[in-house]
Every structure is written in C-alpha cells, then in structure tokens.
Scaffold this motif. Sequence first.
Motif, PDB file in Angstrom:
ATOM      1  N   UNK A  77       0.818  -1.209   0.000  1.00 24.05           N
ATOM      2  CA  UNK A  77       0.000   0.000   0.000  1.00 24.05           C
ATOM      3  C   UNK A  77       0.855   1.264   0.000  1.00 24.05           C
ATOM      4  N   UNK A  78       0.458   2.221  -0.823  1.00 29.81           N
ATOM      5  CA  UNK A  78       1.124   3.525  -0.833  1.00 29.81           C
ATOM      6  C   UNK A  78       0.691   4.351   0.369  1.00 29.81           C
ATOM      7  N   UNK A  79      -0.486   4.075   0.891  1.00 27.66           N
ATOM      8  CA  UNK A  79      -1.016   4.860   1.999  1.00 27.66           C
ATOM      9  C   UNK A  79      -0.293   4.589   3.313  1.00 27.66           C
ATOM     10  N   UNK A  80      -0.115   3.292   3.630  1.00 29.96           N
ATOM     11  CA  UNK A  80       0.430   2.981   4.953  1.00 29.96           C
ATOM     12  C   UNK A  80       1.526   1.918   4.945  1.00 29.96           C
ATOM     13  N   UNK A  81       1.961   1.474   3.768  1.00 33.28           N
ATOM     14  CA  UNK A  81       3.026   0.487   3.677  1.00 33.28           C
ATOM     15  C   UNK A  81       2.616  -0.932   4.027  1.00 33.28           C
ATOM     16  N   UNK A  82       1.319  -1.175   4.157  1.00 32.19           N
ATOM     17  CA  UNK A  82       0.841  -2.514   4.504  1.00 32.19           C
ATOM     18  C   UNK A  82       0.974  -3.451   3.310  1.00 32.19           C
ATOM     19  N   UNK A  83       1.246  -4.709   3.594  1.00 30.10           N
ATOM     20  CA  UNK A  83       1.299  -5.742   2.562  1.00 30.10           C
ATOM     21  C   UNK A  83      -0.138  -6.091   2.192  1.00 30.10           C
ATOM     22  N   UNK A  84      -0.543  -5.770   0.965  1.00 33.99           N
ATOM     23  CA  UNK A  84      -1.914  -5.987   0.527  1.00 33.99           C
ATOM     24  C   UNK A  84      -2.104  -7.342  -0.137  1.00 33.99           C
ATOM     25  N   UNK A  85      -1.071  -7.815  -0.823  1.00 32.73           N
ATOM     26  CA  UNK A  85      -1.170  -9.058  -1.572  1.00 32.73           C
ATOM     27  C   UNK A  85       0.211  -9.669  -1.680  1.00 32.73           C
ATOM     28  N   UNK A  86       0.270 -10.978  -1.556  1.00 35.00           N
ATOM     29  CA  UNK A  86       1.535 -11.678  -1.700  1.00 35.00           C
ATOM     30  C   UNK A  86       1.292 -13.005  -2.406  1.00 35.00           C
ATOM     31  N   UNK A  87       1.769 -13.108  -3.632  1.00 36.90           N
ATOM     32  CA  UNK A  87       1.727 -14.368  -4.373  1.00 36.90           C
ATOM     33  C   UNK A  87       3.121 -14.949  -4.271  1.00 36.90           C
ATOM     34  N   UNK A  88       3.218 -16.214  -3.836  1.00 35.27           N
ATOM     35  CA  UNK A  88       4.536 -16.778  -3.589  1.00 35.27           C
ATOM     36  C   UNK A  88       4.666 -18.165  -4.195  1.00 35.27           C
ATOM     37  N   UNK A  89       5.865 -18.466  -4.660  1.00 38.60           N
ATOM     38  CA  UNK A  89       6.171 -19.763  -5.244  1.00 38.60           C
ATOM     39  C   UNK A  89       6.063 -19.741  -6.754  1.00 38.60           C
ATOM     40  N   UNK A  90       6.778 -20.657  -7.402  1.00 34.95           N
ATOM     41  CA  UNK A  90       6.807 -20.705  -8.872  1.00 34.95           C
ATOM     42  C   UNK A  90       5.416 -20.849  -9.457  1.00 34.95           C
TER      43      UNK A  90
END
Length: 109
Positions: A77-90
């Motif tokens: 997030x640009x507003x507060x630096x929170x992680x909004x989405x995380x896609x992980x792995x091949x």
Amino acid sequence: EGIALAQRQGKPLFVLLTATEEDAAAFERSVESSEGLKRALTDGGIFIKLLSSSEDATNLRAAYADVSLEPALCMISAENGALLLSLQGREKVLEDAAGAEEAGGAAGK
C-alpha cells in the motif's frame, strides 16, 4: 525507497522478489504478453524487481515476515506500507502469469 516513491505518486508498490535473473526474465515475458497484467503493474503502480540476495530483499523480508517463498510478487500500500497481496512460489508467480498470457492469446484469436 520504493515505498517512498509509491507514496509520492499515490500508487501501490509491486515488488517481484526472485532468486535468479532467469525467473525475473520469465515473469517479465509473461507480463509483456498480457496487456491487462502489464497495465496493472506499470500504469496502476510502481514496479520493482529484487534479487533475493540483495540487501533490499533482506529488508523486505524483515519488514514483511509473511514473504518467505521465492519467487514472490508483493503489492504494498502507498497509503500505509501494509502488505496488501503476496503471491509466492513458482506456481503462483511464474506459471499463473504464463497462464494469463495463454488465456489472453487464445481470447485474441
């Protein structure tokens, strides 16, 4: 730096974290062939790539403990630096992007 730039522009920060340049290149090829994905990453936000061995990648993992697999595509997030989405792995990052590419190509035919 990336979060500060995203905050100034009011756009989310997309971070691609990969162990190798080859994974980064594979993701970029998928993005280039999918107009929707390309537009979301480039027009809709700030996009940066980090190799997992870099100091910036170490700082990212320290700030966001949920980011543990590679490759990873994170939206911050640009507003507060929170992680909004995380896609992980091949499967999630590289193969799903390739699938979007194939679906887009089939729809255009």
